[in-house]
Design a protein around this motif. Structure first.
Motif, PDB file in Angstrom:
ATOM      1  N   LYS A   4       0.815  -1.212   0.000  1.00 16.84           N
ATOM      2  CA  LYS A   4       0.000   0.000   0.000  1.00 16.84           C
ATOM      3  C   LYS A   4       0.848   1.261   0.000  1.00 16.84           C
ATOM      4  N   CYS A   5       1.776   1.339   0.949  1.00 14.52           N
ATOM      5  CA  CYS A   5       2.496   2.588   1.200  1.00 14.52           C
ATOM      6  C   CYS A   5       3.902   2.619   0.623  1.00 14.52           C
ATOM      7  N   GLY A   6       4.411   1.479   0.177  1.00 12.52           N
ATOM      8  CA  GLY A   6       5.795   1.418  -0.279  1.00 12.52           C
ATOM      9  C   GLY A   6       5.998   2.038  -1.643  1.00 12.52           C
ATOM     10  N   LYS A   7       7.247   2.362  -1.929  1.00 14.08           N
ATOM     11  CA  LYS A   7       7.630   2.916  -3.218  1.00 14.08           C
ATOM     12  C   LYS A   7       7.809   1.761  -4.201  1.00 14.08           C
ATOM     13  N   ARG A   8       7.256   1.882  -5.404  1.00 15.54           N
ATOM     14  CA  ARG A   8       7.300   0.801  -6.390  1.00 15.54           C
ATOM     15  C   ARG A   8       8.398   1.049  -7.417  1.00 15.54           C
ATOM     16  N   HIS A   9       9.193   0.009  -7.671  1.00 15.78           N
ATOM     17  CA  HIS A   9      10.260   0.059  -8.676  1.00 15.78           C
ATOM     18  C   HIS A   9      10.012  -1.073  -9.668  1.00 15.78           C
ATOM     19  N   LYS A  10       9.865  -0.743 -10.945  1.00 14.08           N
ATOM     20  CA  LYS A  10       9.700  -1.772 -11.973  1.00 14.08           C
ATOM     21  C   LYS A  10      11.069  -2.118 -12.543  1.00 14.08           C
ATOM     22  N   LEU A  11      11.443  -3.377 -12.397  1.00 12.07           N
ATOM     23  CA  LEU A  11      12.698  -3.875 -12.942  1.00 12.07           C
ATOM     24  C   LEU A  11      12.400  -4.752 -14.150  1.00 12.07           C
ATOM     25  N   PHE A  56      21.486  -6.910   1.046  1.00 11.97           N
ATOM     26  CA  PHE A  56      21.232  -6.528   2.440  1.00 11.97           C
ATOM     27  C   PHE A  56      22.523  -6.430   3.242  1.00 11.97           C
ATOM     28  N   ARG A  57      23.534  -7.226   2.894  1.00 17.97           N
ATOM     29  CA  ARG A  57      24.812  -7.129   3.606  1.00 17.97           C
ATOM     30  C   ARG A  57      25.513  -5.808   3.325  1.00 17.97           C
ATOM     31  N   LYS A  58      25.222  -5.213   2.155  1.00 18.68           N
ATOM     32  CA  LYS A  58      25.872  -3.963   1.763  1.00 18.68           C
ATOM     33  C   LYS A  58      25.078  -2.730   2.178  1.00 18.68           C
ATOM     34  N   LYS A  59      23.747  -2.825   2.175  1.00 17.36           N
ATOM     35  CA  LYS A  59      22.892  -1.648   2.366  1.00 17.36           C
ATOM     36  C   LYS A  59      21.742  -1.921   3.304  1.00 17.36           C
ATOM     37  N   GLN A  60      21.267  -0.859   3.910  1.00 16.37           N
ATOM     38  CA  GLN A  60      20.050  -0.898   4.732  1.00 16.37           C
ATOM     39  C   GLN A  60      18.894  -0.450   3.839  1.00 16.37           C
ATOM     40  N   LEU A  61      18.041  -1.376   3.438  1.00 14.22           N
ATOM     41  CA  LEU A  61      16.959  -1.058   2.511  1.00 14.22           C
ATOM     42  C   LEU A  61      15.583  -1.038   3.163  1.00 14.22           C
ATOM     43  N   GLY A  62      15.445  -1.643   4.337  1.00 11.03           N
ATOM     44  CA  GLY A  62      14.146  -1.687   4.990  1.00 11.03           C
ATOM     45  C   GLY A  62      13.360  -2.905   4.554  1.00 11.03           C
ATOM     46  N   HIS A  63      12.062  -2.736   4.363  1.00  9.78           N
ATOM     47  CA  HIS A  63      11.186  -3.843   4.007  1.00  9.78           C
ATOM     48  C   HIS A  63      11.018  -3.890   2.490  1.00  9.78           C
ATOM     49  N   LEU A  64      11.217  -5.060   1.915  1.00  9.88           N
ATOM     50  CA  LEU A  64      11.070  -5.246   0.476  1.00  9.88           C
ATOM     51  C   LEU A  64      10.054  -6.341   0.193  1.00  9.88           C
ATOM     52  N   VAL A  65       9.241  -6.116  -0.829  1.00  9.03           N
ATOM     53  CA  VAL A  65       8.384  -7.160  -1.382  1.00  9.03           C
ATOM     54  C   VAL A  65       8.767  -7.257  -2.850  1.00  9.03           C
ATOM     55  N   VAL A  66       9.212  -8.437  -3.263  1.00 11.66           N
ATOM     56  CA  VAL A  66       9.639  -8.664  -4.642  1.00 11.66           C
ATOM     57  C   VAL A  66       8.588  -9.539  -5.310  1.00 11.66           C
ATOM     58  N   ARG A  67       7.940  -9.006  -6.343  1.00  9.84           N
ATOM     59  CA  ARG A  67       6.945  -9.771  -7.104  1.00  9.84           C
ATOM     60  C   ARG A  67       7.567 -10.124  -8.448  1.00  9.84           C
ATOM     61  N   GLU A  76      21.534  -9.769 -13.634  1.00 10.73           N
ATOM     62  CA  GLU A  76      21.556  -8.316 -13.456  1.00 10.73           C
ATOM     63  C   GLU A  76      20.643  -7.867 -12.325  1.00 10.73           C
ATOM     64  N   PHE A  77      19.876  -8.796 -11.753  1.00  9.41           N
ATOM     65  CA  PHE A  77      18.893  -8.454 -10.728  1.00  9.41           C
ATOM     66  C   PHE A  77      19.531  -7.745  -9.540  1.00  9.41           C
ATOM     67  N   LYS A  78      20.692  -8.241  -9.095  1.00 10.73           N
ATOM     68  CA  LYS A  78      21.355  -7.647  -7.928  1.00 10.73           C
ATOM     69  C   LYS A  78      21.748  -6.196  -8.218  1.00 10.73           C
ATOM     70  N   GLY A  79      22.310  -5.937  -9.385  1.00 14.12           N
ATOM     71  CA  GLY A  79      22.692  -4.575  -9.760  1.00 14.12           C
ATOM     72  C   GLY A  79      21.488  -3.661  -9.887  1.00 14.12           C
ATOM     73  N   GLU A  80      20.427  -4.175 -10.500  1.00 18.92           N
ATOM     74  CA  GLU A  80      19.200  -3.390 -10.637  1.00 18.92           C
ATOM     75  C   GLU A  80      18.608  -3.046  -9.278  1.00 18.92           C
ATOM     76  N   LEU A  81      18.661  -4.016  -8.364  1.00 20.63           N
ATOM     77  CA  LEU A  81      18.121  -3.801  -7.024  1.00 20.63           C
ATOM     78  C   LEU A  81      18.917  -2.724  -6.272  1.00 20.63           C
ATOM     79  N   LEU A  82      20.237  -2.756  -6.441  1.00 17.79           N
ATOM     80  CA  LEU A  82      21.081  -1.735  -5.777  1.00 17.79           C
ATOM     81  C   LEU A  82      20.793  -0.349  -6.327  1.00 17.79           C
ATOM     82  N   THR A  83      20.626  -0.216  -7.639  1.00 16.80           N
ATOM     83  CA  THR A  83      20.417   1.110  -8.225  1.00 16.80           C
ATOM     84  C   THR A  83      19.011   1.647  -7.963  1.00 16.80           C
ATOM     85  N   CYS A  84      17.995   0.780  -8.016  1.00 17.29           N
ATOM     86  CA  CYS A  84      16.634   1.289  -7.853  1.00 17.29           C
ATOM     87  C   CYS A  84      16.328   1.641  -6.400  1.00 17.29           C
ATOM     88  N   CYS A  85      16.915   0.968  -5.464  1.00 15.46           N
ATOM     89  CA  CYS A  85      16.618   1.182  -4.047  1.00 15.46           C
ATOM     90  C   CYS A  85      17.666   2.053  -3.362  1.00 15.46           C
TER      91      CYS A  85
END
Length: 86
Positions: A4-11, A56-67, A76-85
């Motif tokens: 509901k309240c989270g920021k959405r990132h389309k990868l 998560f070992r590199k950054k504090q991202l909070g709560h994530l839901v990955v659909r 490339e998923f790991k790199g995309e996740l680092l850049t979008c978040c």
């Protein structure tokens, strides 16, 4: 709450919902529409969890839901996740 309240990132292969928080938590959602075989869905889930754990070992991202939206979770998923978040 995160959906509901989270920021959405389309990868490329998934949609990530992020909600800033003190502790890192994640959830991976894979529908039966992606693949009918549970073995394949679990393999994708394990791959995603491995990449998220490394991030998560590199950054504090909070709560994530990955659909996951297709059955080709790329390397490339790991790199995309680092850049979008960031």
């Amino acid at each position: 709450e995160v959906l509901k309240c989270g920021k959405r990132h389309k990868l490329k292969h998934c949609v990530v919902y992020q909600l800033p928080a003190e502790h890192n938590k994640y959830c991976i959602i894979i529908s039966k529409k992606i693949n009918k075989k549970a073995v394949v869905r679990n393999r994708i889930r394990r791959q995603a969890a491995m990449h998220i754990g490394e991030v998560f070992r590199k950054k504090q991202l909070g709560h994530l839901v990955v659909r996951v939206v297709n059955d080709r979770l790329s390397t490339e998923f790991k790199g995309e996740l680092l850049t979008c978040c960031a």
